[in-house]
Scaffold this motif. Structure first.
Motif, PDB file in Angstrom:
ATOM      1  N   SER A 190       0.853  -1.184   0.000  1.00 48.65           N
ATOM      2  CA  SER A 190       0.000   0.000   0.000  1.00 48.65           C
ATOM      3  C   SER A 190       0.891   1.236   0.000  1.00 48.65           C
ATOM      4  O   SER A 190       1.553   1.530   1.006  1.00 48.65           O
ATOM      5  CB  SER A 190      -0.920   0.014   1.222  1.00 48.65           C
TER       6      SER A 190
ATOM      7  N   GLU B  34       0.120   3.713   2.860  1.00 50.00           N
ATOM      8  CA  GLU B  34       0.675   3.384   4.179  1.00 50.00           C
ATOM      9  C   GLU B  34       2.181   3.612   4.220  1.00 50.00           C
ATOM     10  O   GLU B  34       2.722   4.081   5.227  1.00 50.00           O
ATOM     11  CB  GLU B  34       0.350   1.930   4.521  1.00 50.00           C
TER      12      GLU B  34
ATOM     13  N   LYS C 212       3.361   7.169   4.883  1.00 51.63           N
ATOM     14  CA  LYS C 212       3.153   7.680   6.240  1.00 51.63           C
ATOM     15  C   LYS C 212       4.396   7.488   7.106  1.00 51.63           C
ATOM     16  O   LYS C 212       4.517   8.088   8.172  1.00 51.63           O
ATOM     17  CB  LYS C 212       1.967   6.971   6.890  1.00 51.63           C
TER      18      LYS C 212
ATOM     19  N   GLY D 252       1.586  -2.188   5.868  1.00 50.47           N
ATOM     20  CA  GLY D 252       1.262  -1.802   4.503  1.00 50.47           C
ATOM     21  C   GLY D 252       1.495  -2.894   3.480  1.00 50.47           C
ATOM     22  O   GLY D 252       1.285  -2.677   2.289  1.00 50.47           O
TER      23      GLY D 252
END
Length: 751
Positions: free
Chosen positions: A87, A90, A93, A163
């Motif tokens: 992902s 994710e 982040k 993720g």
């Protein structure tokens, strides 16, 4: 006394108060208007949008439909694999944008960190493949070949791989049944882009971010039917993200299956024979260039003569379409698109265009008849044809004396066609045509045969080829005049001389242009599929069909079957007497003409074959081999670039394809048990009640099986049965000889 009013406010203070009051009232009015706009006028829209804040949706991808051969054998279907995805949302982040996680993941998967990181970067104008060209909010597949052990490691150590997911998913599989690769015909998939999502959102087939879409071949042409519709389940959640109920659910609709006219067994034979012909050509010495033939690319088409349905289509070099599944690696992408790759992604059967050489003479013959020349007239087939100071030679100085148009086709006499085209050029007024429109029979015939435009085959990105008529020459001259005039030199190199001539009169139809054009040289370009369509029409009595590969679209439940019918596009511009004469002449090519030495022993009395050989010259390269053939059932056209003569490079391979179709052994005997497809497949495969399609078993390698069966039945003494025999004068023709000098506009003289 004081001037201060009883209110205690000076005029200045009162003015300020009034201004403040106005401002306050204005602000209140503005606020009220905005509240009215948001709550009354746009209230419903914002209420709907706000409701989405507590609704989350889960997408269930639709199962993509299969692509099947004519008997129901899967050419492309789906299989379940363990897919590891990342992902991007994710990862971003994290402080290091997920580099540590991806490095750790690479270790588990046995990949390099660089390869993993390249897969999750987004594609743009400056970022080459491999990269992610889908939505940045969709999980990005890292690999679809994860083992159960690798997936278990990732899932058990979820805290080490935020993720990252490892889930079983249905992924595309290009099965290659019977070793039939079929790469360029099938195409491949890749993720949908944000731009495509936006463009399709108001259509009847919108995309979801999870969709994979066809990028080439049948996958692209029939993408809408194959893709189906993804299912979407919407859940109501609270402010902590906990599910409190199901809002609505739309079930996924599996895509339809595409039944094609391709026969996997014949496809394998065609691929094998093309590859083998190229391999053999590379061992042959080219006397003109002083080195072996390069035989760097080629194509073959097998088509039903009476319907235009394609039974086999192969392009070389080729590749494995499975490299695109799960995301392509940098190494594989370079092999497919690099400068030294020879561009295997191209489907040379519909995108490869070159001069057709003598296979074009059927067009010139039709034009001559239309212009008023008698079929059985005596046309001088001399050893050479002179125009001014230029000598155009026939192959090896052959001289057959006065011959008919049919005999000229049979022995591929260049000088007959030189003379006819030159005479028509002069009748039209020469380089400065007469007032009014010239007749241009030879050029109009090419258009009537379907050249210079797409055939309409159901594959994307087909090219048109080229008919170098007056309109084309004028447009081409305008586009290139400045460059020609800048680089051309009267006494320079060959290229500089041509540029000089083109600068002066490149927009005019020169004598050399018409002479070269008559034998399929000069600026004429055709594709193998165009040749197949022409020779298919000659085989079936004159009807031009639009080539097709799709045969039927079958819904996932099997209840809806939409058959794709053959489409007739018109008739050849020749009468039945001329057609009959051509048919006999092209049969003569096989029995005693330029292809006879490759078809010795063929059972011509039982399965009549017809052919036309062609050897086309391309400036700066070795000659291109063309062989266009047909029986009453099929058309087989093969071309190989930089491989030599039409019969020399392609003859044996085409013969083996016919052997496989009809079950003909090397000694000319017919064994119906060994015949792969003695008559075209008319019926569709059997569809079961549950929608599944019955597929017969296919041999492991029909090409090698066919070769083995043919070789095992050779005559013990090496003799050939009666039938087709090689002409005493037939030899492995190296090339047509070039004249010493060159007339203006005369560029290529090989046929």
């Amino acid at each position: 006394m004081t001037n201060i009013p009883e209110t205690g406010r000076t005029p200045r203070v009162q003015i300020r108060l009034v201004v403040i009051q106005i401002l306050v009232l204005s602000l209140l009015g503005t606020l009220g208007g905005r509240l009215w706009y948001l709550q009354i006028r746009e209230g419903a829209a914002y209420a709907k949008e706000a409701s989405g804040n507590h609704v989350q949706q889960v997408v269930e991808p639709a199962v993509r439909g299969s692509i099947l051969d004519a008997r129901g054998v899967p050419l492309a279907d789906n299989e379940t694999r363990l897919v590891v995805s990342a992902s991007r949302t994710e990862l971003l982040k994290m402080k290091d944008d997920g580099k540590a996680v991806l490095t750790k993941l690479a270790g588990v998967l046995g990949m390099t960190p660089e390869d993993v990181m390249m897969k999750v970067r987004l594609c743009d104008a400056k970022t080459p493949q491999p990269c992610w060209n889908g939505s940045p909010y969709q999980p990005i597949p890292i690999t679809d070949e994860a083992t159960a052990k690798q997936a278990l490691q990732i899932r058990e150590r979820a805290e080490d791989f935020p993720g990252i997911t490892a889930e079983p998913e249905a992924v595309r599989r290009y099965a290659a049944p019977a070793k039939a690769n079929t790469a360029q015909v099938l195409g491949y998939l890749s993720p949908v882009t944000d731009e495509e999502i936006t463009k399709a959102q108001d259509t009847d087939s919108p995309y979801l971010r999870s969709d994979q879409v066809g990028r080439s071949g049948l996958e692209r042409q029939y993408d809408k039917q194959l893709r189906g519709k993804a299912g979407v389940t919407r859940y109501e959640v609270d402010n902590l993200g906990r599910v409190i109920g199901k809002a609505e659910a739309t079930p996924a609709e599996s895509g339809s299956s595409l039944v094609t006219s391709i026969d996997a067994r014949v496809q394998r034979v065609a691929e094998y024979e093309l590859h083998n012909a190229m391999k053999i050509a590379r061992t042959q010495f080219d006397k003109i260039t002083g080195e072996n033939y390069k035989a760097d690319s080629g194509a073959v088409v097998v088509m039903e003569a009476k319907t235009g349905r394609v039974v086999a289509m192969s392009s070389a070099p080729t590749y494995d379409p499975n490299v695109w599944v799960g995301g392509i690696s940098a190494k594989d992408y370079k092999q497919l698109t690099g400068k030294n790759s020879d561009y295997p992604l191209l489907n040379r059967a519909i995108q490869g265009q070159s001069a057709p050489g003598s296979t074009f003479k059927v067009v010139s013959t039709a034009a001559a008849v239309e212009a008023g020349y008698e079929w059985d007239g005596g046309y001088p087939c001399t050893s050479s044809y002179s125009v001014g100071g230029q000598v155009f030679k026939n192959f090896e100085g052959e001289n057959f004396g006065p011959i008919s148009l049919g005999r000229a086709l049979e022995v591929s006499c260049d000088t007959v066609f030189y003379g006819l085209a030159d005479r028509e050029w002069k009748r039209d007024g020469g380089i400065n045509p007469k007032k009014g429109e010239p007749k241009d029979y030879f050029y109009k015939a090419a258009h009537q045969f379907g050249l210079g435009k797409e055939t309409g085959i159901d594959l994307p990105n087909e090219v048109t080829g080229r008919v170098p008529d007056r309109a084309w020459k004028e447009a081409y001259w305008k586009a290139n005049k400045d460059s020609w005039c800048k680089t051309g030199k009267k006494d320079g190199s060959y290229v500089e001389k041509i540029a000089y001539e083109n600068c002066l009169e490149g927009n005019k139809m020169r004598e050399g242009d018409s002479i070269n054009y008559s034998i399929g040289q000069g600026d004429t370009l055709v594709t193998p599929i165009q040749e197949a369509a022409i020779y298919g029409a000659l085989a079936n009595g004159g009807t031009m069909y639009q080539p097709t590969i799709g045969k039927a679209i079958v819904s996932a439940d099997g209840k809806t079957v939409r058959e794709i019918k053959p489409k007739a596009k018109g008739k050849l511009p020749i009468d039945q007497a001329t057609l009959k004469g051509m048919d006999a002449a092209l049969e003569g090519v096989v029995t005693r003409g330029t292809a006879a030495w490759k078809f010795g022993g063929w059972p011509q009395d039982k399965i009549p074959l017809h052919a036309k050989t062609g050897t086309a010259e391309v400036y700066g390269k070795q000659t291109t081999s063309w062989l266009a053939t047909y029986s009453k059932d099929y058309t087989v056209v093969m071309t190989i670039a930089q491989a030599g003569t039409g019969s020399g490079a392609s003859g044996e391979a085409v013969r083996h394809i016919y052997n496989a179709l009809y079950g003909v052994s090397a000694d000319g005997k017919i064994d119906k048990k060994n015949a792969l497809l003695p008559t075209p497949q008319k019926s569709l495969p059997k569809i079961k009640a549950d929608g599944s399609i019955t597929a017969p078993k296919v041999p492991k390698d029909p090409a090698k099986d066919q070769r083995a069966s043919q070789e095992s039945e050779k005559a013990p003494d090496g003799s050939q049965p009666a039938g087709t025999v090689a002409s005493p004068t037939a030899t492995n023709r190296d090339t047509r000889r070039r004249g010493r000098g060159r007339k203006r506009g005369t560029r290529r003289m090989l046929t």
